[in-house]
Design a protein around this motif. Structure first.
Motif, PDB file in Angstrom:
ATOM      1  N   UNK A  22    -107.947  -8.364  75.122  1.00 58.64           N
ATOM      2  CA  UNK A  22    -109.075  -9.290  75.176  1.00 58.64           C
ATOM      3  C   UNK A  22    -110.020  -8.956  74.022  1.00 58.64           C
ATOM      4  N   UNK A  23    -110.539 -10.003  73.371  1.00 53.33           N
ATOM      5  CA  UNK A  23    -111.593  -9.815  72.373  1.00 53.33           C
ATOM      6  C   UNK A  23    -112.850 -10.470  72.941  1.00 53.33           C
ATOM      7  N   UNK A  24    -113.892  -9.672  73.119  1.00 51.32           N
ATOM      8  CA  UNK A  24    -115.040 -10.132  73.921  1.00 51.32           C
ATOM      9  C   UNK A  24    -116.104 -10.862  73.120  1.00 51.32           C
ATOM     10  N   UNK A  25    -116.140 -10.676  71.797  1.00 47.61           N
ATOM     11  CA  UNK A  25    -117.278 -11.179  71.049  1.00 47.61           C
ATOM     12  C   UNK A  25    -118.544 -10.440  71.465  1.00 47.61           C
ATOM     13  N   UNK A  26    -119.693 -11.114  71.368  1.00 44.55           N
ATOM     14  CA  UNK A  26    -120.969 -10.434  71.625  1.00 44.55           C
ATOM     15  C   UNK A  26    -121.246 -10.189  73.099  1.00 44.55           C
ATOM     16  N   UNK A  27    -120.413 -10.710  73.987  1.00 49.06           N
ATOM     17  CA  UNK A  27    -120.689 -10.585  75.419  1.00 49.06           C
ATOM     18  C   UNK A  27    -120.641  -9.133  75.872  1.00 49.06           C
ATOM     19  N   UNK A  28    -119.861  -8.308  75.209  1.00 44.71           N
ATOM     20  CA  UNK A  28    -119.643  -6.929  75.659  1.00 44.71           C
ATOM     21  C   UNK A  28    -119.746  -5.986  74.468  1.00 44.71           C
TER      22      UNK A  28
ATOM     23  N   UNK B 208    -118.605 -11.137  81.699  1.00 45.99           N
ATOM     24  CA  UNK B 208    -118.052  -9.809  81.990  1.00 45.99           C
ATOM     25  C   UNK B 208    -117.147  -9.872  83.222  1.00 45.99           C
ATOM     26  N   UNK B 209    -117.599 -10.597  84.237  1.00 43.67           N
ATOM     27  CA  UNK B 209    -116.761 -10.734  85.434  1.00 43.67           C
ATOM     28  C   UNK B 209    -115.471 -11.491  85.123  1.00 43.67           C
ATOM     29  N   UNK B 210    -115.574 -12.432  84.216  1.00 38.55           N
ATOM     30  CA  UNK B 210    -114.368 -13.178  83.840  1.00 38.55           C
ATOM     31  C   UNK B 210    -113.362 -12.252  83.162  1.00 38.55           C
ATOM     32  N   UNK B 211    -113.859 -11.375  82.324  1.00 35.99           N
ATOM     33  CA  UNK B 211    -112.952 -10.416  81.679  1.00 35.99           C
ATOM     34  C   UNK B 211    -112.338  -9.482  82.707  1.00 35.99           C
TER      35      UNK B 211
ATOM     36  N   UNK C  47    -114.126   0.292  81.440  1.00 37.90           N
ATOM     37  CA  UNK C  47    -115.316   0.291  80.571  1.00 37.90           C
ATOM     38  C   UNK C  47    -116.113  -0.999  80.749  1.00 37.90           C
ATOM     39  N   UNK C  48    -115.401  -2.115  80.869  1.00 43.08           N
ATOM     40  CA  UNK C  48    -116.085  -3.385  81.147  1.00 43.08           C
ATOM     41  C   UNK C  48    -116.765  -3.305  82.510  1.00 43.08           C
ATOM     42  N   UNK C  49    -116.065  -2.680  83.444  1.00 40.06           N
ATOM     43  CA  UNK C  49    -116.585  -2.504  84.796  1.00 40.06           C
ATOM     44  C   UNK C  49    -117.914  -1.745  84.775  1.00 40.06           C
ATOM     45  N   UNK C  50    -117.952  -0.653  84.049  1.00 39.97           N
ATOM     46  CA  UNK C  50    -119.171   0.153  83.944  1.00 39.97           C
ATOM     47  C   UNK C  50    -120.310  -0.657  83.327  1.00 39.97           C
ATOM     48  N   UNK C  51    -119.995  -1.420  82.304  1.00 44.46           N
ATOM     49  CA  UNK C  51    -121.008  -2.227  81.616  1.00 44.46           C
ATOM     50  C   UNK C  51    -121.471  -3.371  82.522  1.00 44.46           C
ATOM     51  N   UNK C  52    -120.525  -3.996  83.226  1.00 47.72           N
ATOM     52  CA  UNK C  52    -120.876  -5.072  84.156  1.00 47.72           C
ATOM     53  C   UNK C  52    -121.800  -4.536  85.250  1.00 47.72           C
TER      54      UNK C  52
END
Lengths: 343, 348
Positions: free
Chosen positions: A206-212, A235-238, A270-275
């Protein structure tokens, strides 16, 4: 003269010094080599092989992604304006195949900055010596609208060559390139009104762009439709897309990999922690908005004290992020006639 | 001649010094083997003696694990304390969190029995130690071949990236590239910016593992903790029918199967999708519970560095003198309530 003396005489002062210098030179030359980043282009843009045919390009302003295959190269985001030579050198370090596609994840300055430079590459040749069709640029239509909007001087904000040539307005755009299905998923009102999350299906990247980002609080361009609520949804979508590795010795990490807008290569956790962070600070500020009232009172309560040192940076401070949160949540609270802005 | 001999001796001495400096230190002892804590491990399952407060008897829900909001001895700074106080154990029930293993900073206090192997290259030179067998295995290498730590933009993992070096009879391992984890199971955090130093010291059949967690984000000073393992007397072999077993949520099966997999499942119905359980500032209901139970000041449980030092016992004694415990209101049959006899260090 005995043999010991002869051997002693055979080793002259220069020889002894040479021995010392040789060993010194060995130590001096070998040790730094162990620490060197072998094979990195000397441009300030680092390259990291992510998986299969996907690379992460690490620039000082954020990450780009590169997919390479028999059909050519595909670049996700182009970097900040003025860094085109460095980015092209990094691409050429990986492949000399032509650049056929560019995807912009938003109209952020580090996402579209080199659109003009790359959009004019004849034949997609990254050495600028080709001929033939130029790369196609894919982005959400909001990116096109923003880049083509007249400025104060009644001219478009960006040269036409940098505009998306293939803007999509639907929920997502899917293409197949280099034998891989690529989903370009619109995430409404996140960093801005034109965000896309790019998912490489076969590579599972996945490439998140500025969202993450692992370096800062989420950027929110409120002037162009950005909201923290949309960032959280993105973030939840990712997290919905990502699946960690589930094997005997390695789970809750690995699996789907995520290239953030800036910072290190990540996985679902890592996305989880940020979310979690975004969710928690939103709840805290929402509570303060409903109980304290003013922005000054909210800031005085220091609701982000446990994340300030981790995600506050000079270009996007904790205070600036609270400003964005407050503006959004205060408006939401007002719209709900004083009801909780959170739930 | 004498002058030349002086040059020679100086040259040889310099060469020798450089060679000693350049060559990796060799181990005088080794740490290879299968290790287990007394009362826990591959042979005997169940409670740990040395770290029973982390597992069975810390006063957590159902007495399992550490009590909520009990951070005695953990040098949390203001940011770390805020993060710890926000932790709600319900978070572990969210599908995204269920399968998280213990990060390297805590791995030695989870159930399991680490087995340590030496890894050789094609030239039969040892390049690493491989450690596995801690909770949810968390395999990891301690690279001994002098390779550098990766750049910051490389992935962070639960195990992190570790290099090691023998200093005398102690293996000193440095770990970076960690995910955000914890140093206690009640939410005492360790950030992804932490550096972990692990000291392995072997004394006969006993292996002492001492962990220093240097976390500039959440700790006011390094957090230090040690544990002991004993060389396993015997190693059971797995049954074939267990080797490929799969359980949806390892905990659901009791975690007894030696080879399990973990998928996030709906353990609890949360109010909304992607729910994140946490306590808002000042609203953690567990703050003070442990202090009341132990009759110590609340501040002692909030994770100040001073609470890690023996001198702090004096402060607690003073506080107790100033705040005597309330007498029990009903007569108590001391024959039933008297605590079991403990050794000199067995009490709280």
């Amino acid at each position: 003269m005995d043999s010991r003396t002869r051997r002693t005489r055979a080793i002259t002062p220069p020889a002894a010094a040479l021995c010392v210098l040789s060993l010194l030179a060995l130590c001096v030359t070998v040790r730094p080599l162990l620490g060197a980043q072998a094979g990195q282009p000397p441009t300030g843009v680092q390259t990291l092989h992510v998986r299969e045919n996907i690379w992460m390009l690490v620039t000082p302003d954020g990450n780009l992604a590169l997919q390479v295959g028999p059909e050519g190269a595909l670049l996700v985001d182009t970097g900040r304006n003025g860094t085109s030579d460095a980015v092209l050198a990094a691409i050429r370090h990986i492949t000399t195949r032509p650049l056929r596609y560019i995807i912009n994840t938003s109209a952020g300055p580090s996402r579209i900055g080199n659109n003009v430079a790359f959009g004019l590459l004849a034949g997609g040749a990254t050495d600028r010596r080709g001929s033939g069709p130029i790369p196609a640029i894919i982005a959400h239509e909001s990116v096109l609208a923003r880049m083509s909007a007249p400025s104060a001087q009644n001219a478009a904000a960006y040269p036409v060559a940098g505009w998306p040539s293939d803007a999509y307005a639907a929920r997502e755009r899917s293409i197949r390139y280099n034998g891989e299905a690529i989903d370009i998923i619109h995430q409404p009102s996140a960093y801005s009104d034109g965000d896309s999350i790019v998912y490489f299906r076969r590579s599972d990247v996945i490439v998140s762009g500025e969202i993450f980002s692992t370096k800062r609080f989420p950027l929110v361009d409120r002037e162009h439709g950005g909201t923290v609520k949309g960032v959280l949804a993105g973030l939840n979508r990712m997290l919905d897309i990502a699946v960690p590795e589930v094997v005997v010795e390695n789970f809750a990490e690995g699996g789907t990999l995520v290239i953030p807008g800036s910072g290190r290569l990540c996985d679902e956790d890592d996305v989880n922690e940020y979310r979690d962070m975004v969710h928690i600070v939103r709840d805290r500020v929402a509570r303060l908005v409903s109980t304290e009232g003013s922005l000054e009172q909210v800031k005085a309560a220091r609701p982000l004290v446990d994340y300030d040192g981790r995600y506050g940076i000079p270009a996007w401070t904790t205070s600036m992020f609270i400003d964005a949160l407050y503006a959004e949540l205060a408006r939401s609270t007002t719209a709900n006639n004083g009801a909780s802005a959170v739930r | 001649m004498r002058r030349f001999s002086g040059w020679l001796q100086s040259g040889i001495a310099a060469c020798g010094a450089l060679l000693i400096w350049a060559a990796p230190a060799a181990a005088q002892v080794d740490i290879v083997g299968v290790w287990q804590q007394p009362g826990n491990g591959v042979v005997t399952r169940g409670g740990q003696y040395e770290d029973m407060w982390e597992r069975c008897c810390g006063g957590g829900a159902g007495r399992g694990g550490p009590a909520a909001a009990d951070f005695i001895g953990i040098p949390l700074n203001e940011a770390g304390r805020a993060r710890a106080m926000a932790h709600d154990d319900s978070l572990w029930s969210a599908p995204e969190h269920q399968c998280q293993p213990h990060a390297a900073a805590y791995a030695y206090w989870g159930v399991g029995a680490p087995h340590i192997e030496a890894v050789f290259n094609d030239s039969q030179q040892m390049v690493a130690y491989h450690i596995a067998g801690t909770y949810r295995r968390l395999p990891r290498e301690i690279w001994m071949d002098g390779r550098p730590h990766p750049p910051e933009y490389e992935r962070h993992t639960w195990a992190g990236f570790t290099t090691g070096e023998w200093k005398g009879n102690t293996l000193v391992a440095k770990t970076t590239h960690l995910k955000k984890g914890w140093v206690r199971r009640n939410g005492a955090p360790a950030s992804d910016q932490a550096t972990l130093w692990t000291y392995f010291s072997r004394h006969g059949d006993v292996l002492t593992v001492t962990v220093f967690v240097d976390d500039p984000l959440y700790f006011s000073e390094p957090y230090v903790k040690s544990t002991d393992y004993r060389l396993a007397a015997s190693i059971p072999t797995a049954r074939f029918d267990e080797a490929g077993s799969v359980s949806a949520g390892a905990e659901a099966s009791g975690g007894d199967q030696p080879y399990f997999r973990c998928y996030g499942t709906e353990e609890v119905i949360f109010p909304e999708e992607h729910w994140v359980s946490h306590w808002l500032p000042g609203e953690n209901p567990s703050v003070g519970e442990r202090a009341k139970r132990l009759h110590i000041p609340i501040e002692a449980t909030l994770g100040y560095a001073v609470s890690a030092y023996p001198e702090y016992i004096g402060q607690i004694k003073t506080w107790r003198e100033q705040n005597p415990a309330e007498p029990l209101k009903t007569p108590v049959d001391t024959r039933k309530t008297a605590p079991a006899q403990r050794g000199p260090s067995g009490g709280q």
